[in-house]
Scaffold this motif. Structure first.
Motif: not given
Length: 689
Positions: A117, A324, A359, A361, A363, A469-470
């Motif tokens: 990340d 996350t 990962y 996460s 939101r 994240n990108e």
């Protein structure tokens, strides 16, 4: 629960292995021979390398690790809040600006700290008094040994080992401004071939600005079994951090607003917080199989849980809560070999790296609400590498290495259109899977021109994989797809070394394509990540040290870097957040043997473009210089036998400055900056128990 079960199984298997190695005799390995913490069995040939020793770390005026690294040539530390112990700070080797962390590979005892990340590496869990040495490999020369992400350089932080140290216990307490209190405790015990170290860290501070309180707790234990043919170790640690996020200060030249001057201590976001819990496990075995053959098998687990809440103060209701979890497993076996071919000695390392990251996460708009997005991703990276050092003649030394990388990524988005506030979010992104392969190489040469004088040069190829994240905020609005960044380097230099003088000068050129950067003009003005137009970096570095007397030492550093876009609409423009010049000096003076030692450092950082100012039209971050002073010494009869003390005065001249700012995408006269602390004092006392 599944991760916890696998961890316990690994622990049990490893402890059983310790009990089944009766052939290892009483400890004879010294602390310097422990090789699991580094892959530099020999110095890097043809490369600019710095090793910061324990004494230099102890006498440095820097209060934390990012500031310590920022004193070295070609390394820029960037901070948002003058974070205590380096909280939320980043380091950038050879000028990558906002993505400096992703292009600088940071290691702790040879194990990666960079995750998949975009989160910054957490320096707060690494107290300076726990470090034995720091290895800095500039440029992409470390890519063969350590893998992707080592584009600007590699920084390996090697911590102290309890092996061959006397039984001891000590407590370290520091008090400073902003209600800062810090306590470090350590216990080391050895019995026969076994050695044990337990350490803990506690930090509490109100911070330089409003809503910048820090609460930090961490603990680490390591057990080692050392014999005459090798060693085995296990490390287990955990940490917790709570950090207030005060936000930026607005400067709007058109509206004549300057909060950096009028209200630099206030918070734009008075309730935003970031929470993090972490767990890390590392275990390994080193075994001498025969003369000249050494096998190292080690692996690890790192798990972190990050929670943050960002409140929208504009009245638009765009709050965001992020929860996350990231878990990374690793296995990194390798072998060090010494062998003879056609009358020439060869020293080689061959190995394999396997990393698996998971990962998860969520939101959502607000706490305790159903998530709008749940991003799920996993990545498996396999690397196979080898590097060989050998002499071509009495005056020529060569180093040749290569690495093969295979990366498999899969990611998806469980979008919930019925969740509260879902209509304010970008819609669902497709599940994406990709497999890619890359090769890396490094070739270095050194020529002994005369006694104490050598010329060196190298060339290499490295890559940086996109972070999750990108990918989530990529310019392709429906997928997670981004290309892998590729870099090619060349470097040449001279090195002169005597007992009293050390001088190194180097020049380098770096070309990148598919560089991963944030474009503020995309996404309706919110910005998205993309593979930017090609860039290049041309620069030079000089470091000189002189032992004037046995008690007085001087060091000077000069770095120049010209980072620009090569093609596209921003061709020939400067890359944001990259200062052209960095000047530094450090004077160390033993006034009364080890009883009173003074270190004075002065550093100048040139101006730089604001983030988001690829067009180079806006105002620049002003240049600044800082002067720091450290006084310290030992109160006992001999070093390490009694208490020692220090007083650190940072920003001695009380300069108002910032080293990070973001320009508005629509108004070149409007930008946000992050003020840093003025003069500050920290008093520290270390007392053996």
């Amino acid at each position: 629960m599944k991760s916890r079960h696998r961890t316990l199984v690994a622990l049990g298997a490893f402890l059983s292995l310790l009990q089944t190695t009766p052939g290892w005799a009483q400890s004879t390995l010294s602390d310097e021979l422990i090789v699991t913490a580094t892959r530099l069995s020999t110095p890097m040939t043809g490369t600019s390398v710095t090793v910061i020793e324990e004494e230099d770390i102890r006498n440095s005026p820097a209060e934390d690790l990012p500031n310590l690294l920022g004193l070295e040539v070609g390394i820029y530390n960037r901070d948002l809040f003058s974070g205590v112990t380096g909280a939320q700070a980043t380091v950038d080797v050879r000028g990558f600006g906002a993505v400096g962390t992703q292009n600088t590979l940071l290691l702790l005892d040879g194990r990666r700290l960079n995750d998949i990340d975009l989160a910054a590496v957490d320096f707060t869990n690494i107290p300076l008094n726990s470090i034995k040495q720091i290895e800095i490999i500039r440029g992409n020369a470390g890519s063969v040994l350590y893998g992707d992400g080592a584009v600007g350089g590699v920084i390996n932080i090697v911590t102290k080992s309890p092996v061959n140290r006397p039984n001891s216990a000590d407590i370290d307490y520091a008090i400073g401004q902003q209600q800062r209190h810090e306590t470090n405790m350590s216990v080391s015990q050895s019995r026969g071939p076994y050695s044990l170290n337990l350490s803990s860290n506690f930090v509490q501070a109100s911070g330089f600005r409003d809503n910048n309180d820090l609460l930090q707790r961490s603990a680490l234990g390591q057990l080692r079994y050392t014999g005459n043919r090798g060693e085995a170790f296990i490390k287990l640690g955990g940490d917790f951090q709570s950090l207030g996020l005060p936000g930026a200060r607005l400067i709007d030249r058109g509206a004549r607003t300057d909060e950096f001057v009028s209200a630099r201590n206030e918070a734009a976001t008075p309730i935003d917080k970031a929470l993090q819990n972490g767990l890390h496990l590392a275990l390994g075995i080193t075994r001498e199989l025969s003369n000249g053959t050494e096998l190292i098998v080690d692996g690890g687990l790192r798990k972190k849980d990050q929670d943050s809440f960002i409140k929208d103060n504009t009245g638009g209701g765009f709050n965001q809560t992020v929860d996350t979890e990231l878990t990374t497993w690793s296995l990194t076996p390798r072998a060090n070999l010494e062998w003879l071919l056609i009358g020439q000695d060869h020293q080689s390392v061959v190995g394999m790296d396997l990393y698996y990251a998971d990962y998860d996460s969520d939101r959502s708009r607000n706490r305790n609400e159903a998530p709008v997005h749940r991003y799920l991703a996993h990545q498996t990276t396999f690397g196979l590498y080898g590097q060989d050092d050998f002499r071509l003649s009495d005056t020529w030394t060569a180093q040749v290495g290569g690495r093969f990388i295979r990366n498999k990524f899969a990611g998806g988005d469980e979008f919930n259109p019925n969740a509260p506030g879902a209509n304010g979010f970008v819609g669902k992104r497709e599940t994406t899977g990709a497999i890619e392969q890359h090769y890396l190489y490094n070739i270095g040469l050194e020529y002994e021109m005369a006694q104490n004088l050598a010329a060196f040069g190298r060339t290499g190829r490295s890559v940086r994989l996109p972070t999750i994240n990108e990918r989530i905020a990529s310019s392709d609005g429906s997928t997670f797809k981004l290309k892998t960044q590729i870099s090619r380097d060349v470097e040449v230099g001279l090195r002169y070394q005597t007992k009293k003088v050390a001088l190194q000068v180097s020049a380098f050129a770096m070309k990148l394509k598919n560089e991963l950067r944030f474009d503020p003009t995309l996404g309706g003005g919110f910005g998205l990540n993309e593979n930017a137009a090609p860039t290049r970096r041309i620069g030079s570095e000089m470091t000189a040290g002189h032992e004037i007397t046995s008690n007085l030492k001087l060091q000077l550093n000069v770095a120049f870097i010209d980072a620009k876009f090569r093609k596209g609409v921003f061709a020939d423009n400067a890359v944001p957040l990259v200062p052209q010049w960095q000047l530094g000096s450090r004077l160390n003076w033993r006034l009364i043997e080890d009883k009173l030692i003074a270190t004075l450092s002065a550093n100048y950082i040139d101006r730089a473009r604001l983030e988001n100012d690829e067009s180079n039209e806006g105002e620049q971050i002003p240049d600044y210089y800082l002067v720091d002073l450290r006084l310290g010494g030992h109160l006992g009869q001999a070093e390490y036998t009694g208490p020692n003390w220090s007083m650190e005065l940072t920003n001695l001249l009380d300069k108002n400055y910032y080293n990070y700012g973001v320009r508005s995408a629509t108004n070149i006269k409007r930008f946000n900056v992050y003020p840093l602390a003025g003069r500050a004092a920290l008093i520290r006392l270390n007392w053996p128990l």
